[in-house]
Every structure is written in structure tokens, then in C-alpha cells.
Scaffold this motif. Structure first.
Motif, PDB file in Angstrom:
ATOM      1  N   SER A 140     -38.186  43.237 -48.075  1.00 11.89           N
ATOM      2  CA  SER A 140     -37.808  43.744 -46.756  1.00 11.89           C
ATOM      3  C   SER A 140     -38.345  45.152 -46.511  1.00 11.89           C
ATOM      4  O   SER A 140     -38.027  45.770 -45.501  1.00 11.89           O
ATOM      5  CB  SER A 140     -36.284  43.736 -46.603  1.00 11.89           C
TER       6      SER A 140
ATOM      7  N   PHE B 242     -41.087  43.548 -39.721  1.00 13.41           N
ATOM      8  CA  PHE B 242     -41.878  42.422 -40.213  1.00 13.41           C
ATOM      9  C   PHE B 242     -43.365  42.708 -40.068  1.00 13.41           C
ATOM     10  O   PHE B 242     -44.154  42.434 -40.989  1.00 13.41           O
ATOM     11  CB  PHE B 242     -41.523  41.140 -39.461  1.00 13.41           C
TER      12      PHE B 242
ATOM     13  N   ASN C 152     -44.446  45.238 -42.746  1.00 11.18           N
ATOM     14  CA  ASN C 152     -44.451  44.620 -44.077  1.00 11.18           C
ATOM     15  C   ASN C 152     -45.601  43.627 -44.222  1.00 11.18           C
ATOM     16  O   ASN C 152     -46.287  43.591 -45.247  1.00 11.18           O
ATOM     17  CB  ASN C 152     -43.121  43.907 -44.327  1.00 11.18           C
TER      18      ASN C 152
ATOM     19  N   PHE D 101     -39.218  37.629 -46.086  1.00  6.13           N
ATOM     20  CA  PHE D 101     -38.407  38.612 -45.372  1.00  6.13           C
ATOM     21  C   PHE D 101     -37.350  37.836 -44.595  1.00  6.13           C
ATOM     22  O   PHE D 101     -37.661  37.098 -43.669  1.00  6.13           O
ATOM     23  CB  PHE D 101     -39.289  39.429 -44.430  1.00  6.13           C
TER      24      PHE D 101
END
Length: 209
Positions: free
Chosen positions: A11, A49, A52, A32
Motif C-alpha cells: 500500500s 494506487f 504505487n 493493493f
């Protein structure tokens, strides 16, 4: 095939980054989960998101988005998420059909108190097709942060907050603990607001890890 798939929950936090970097040659996919550390309706999730996914994509690791109500199932019965989150993550691992699933530890070997994710209990959530692996107890939190900060782009992506008040709220215990460690290690992260006063720490209960 599922048997060759190795996932790691990611995360953008310190523990997830550490496990990703330590096991990057083994991990085939990152996961995630929406609905765990960020509410299902939190609009910041898309931003987190995207950051990441971009960081992982540069390293050839796809990020799988998952939405789950695992945390709220326990809440409905008065069971704190902190007492069963290892089981919740294991359930997601089985649903995805992973061959092996890494759960990043938030504690060290000196901190073997009862917890929702534990090196003795996590493996028991394994099945014949999915192995659940607890990882990362060899390093303290500051050691993990020092390690991951050496990797390009990590401090720009780093997110530890559970408060649903922006990317990192800068005032909760997790944010303050991380901001202090960054200061002590001589590091700066644009993902956090500046630590302007140590008086902020009076509201937090921080343990050395």
C-alpha cells in the motif's frame, strides 16, 4: 500459473516497501487492497494506487487492485481488525489463487506479543495451493526506513496514514512516528507535511521499533 505466482501486499508503507525490496526477485505481483487501510469511498485511493503502480511498474511488477469488506465483517461483530488482519489478508490471497503470499510484518522478533498477524499463526492460514509467509521481523522500523529510502522514488510515494484525511495527514500516530524517523535519519519526504513543532508528539504514543 497460480502455483508460480508470488504476491506481496503493498500500500506504499514502510513494511510493504521493505518486503518488496528484500524479495523483489521472487515477487511476481503486488496487491493493493481498498477497504483496509483506506475506506472504500476514499478518493485518495486512486492517487495512491497510481503512485504505487508507477513505482512498481518501473521495476516490472504489476499492482493488482482489490476491494474488500474483510475489515467490516469483523466490525459488524465487534471484532477489531487488529486481531485478525493476517487472516483477512490470507483470505484475499486464497481468493486470488496465489501460489505464495507475503505478509509484511510490522514488528520485530523482540515484539512477539499476540497480534492479528504473527510469524507463528500466519502460516496456518496456508492451504495445499497457497502458502502464507510472514516476512520482515529482522529489521526495526527505522532500519526499514533507512533501507527503503536508498531506493529511488520511495520517499515520493511513501504513505503510512490510515486516517482518510489526505495522502498523509501529518497528525496521526503513524504519520508523526514516520516524520520523526525521517528527521532523525536526515531524510525528507514530499509526501508528508513538514514537522514544524515537536509539541505535536504530545498527542502520540510512539514506541521505538
Amino acid at each position: 500459473t497460480p502455483a508460480s505466482t508470488v504476491i506481496s501486499f503493498f500500500s506504499g508503507g514502510i513494511d510493504g516497501f521493505y518486503t518488496m525490496l528484500q524479495k523483489r526477485r521472487e515477487i511476481t505481483h503486488a496487491v493493493f487492497s481498498r477497504g483496509i487501510d483506506m475506506q472504500l469511498d476514499n478518493p485518495v485511493w486512486e492517487q495512491a494506487f497510481a503512485r504505487n503502480a508507477a513505482w512498481l511498474g518501473e521495476r516490472g511488477i504489476p499492482l493488482l487492485p482489490v476491494a474488500t469488506n474483510a475489515r467490516f465483517v469483523g466490525h459488524a461483530f465487534g471484532i477489531p481488525w487488529g486481531t485478525y488482519f493476517g487472516a483477512g489478508l490470507a483470505a484475499i490471497s486464497h481468493a486470488l489463487g496465489a501460489g505464495r503470499s507475503l505478509i509484511a510484518s510490522g514488528h520485530t522478533w523482540r515484539e512477539l506479543w499476540a497480534d492479528g498477524s504473527h510469524p507463528l499463526t500466519d502460516p496456518w492460514w496456508s492451504s495445499e495451493s497457497t502458502a502464507i509467509v510472514h516476512h520482515g521481523r529482522e529489521a526495526k522500523r527505522w532500519q526499514k526506513l533507512e533501507r527503503i529510502a536508498a531506493e529511488p522514488g520511495v520517499l515520493e510515494v511513501l504513505r503510512v496514514c490510515w486516517q482518510d484525511r489526505g495522502y498523509n495527514c501529518g497528525s496521526c500516530e503513524k504519520c508523526l512516528r514516520t516524520m520523526v524517523l525521517l528527521r532523525l535519519l536526515g531524510l525528507e519526504s514530499p509526501a508528508f507535511p513538514p514537522l514544524t513543532s515537536l509539541r505535536q508528539l504530545g498527542r502520540a504514543s510512539c514506541r521505538e521499533r
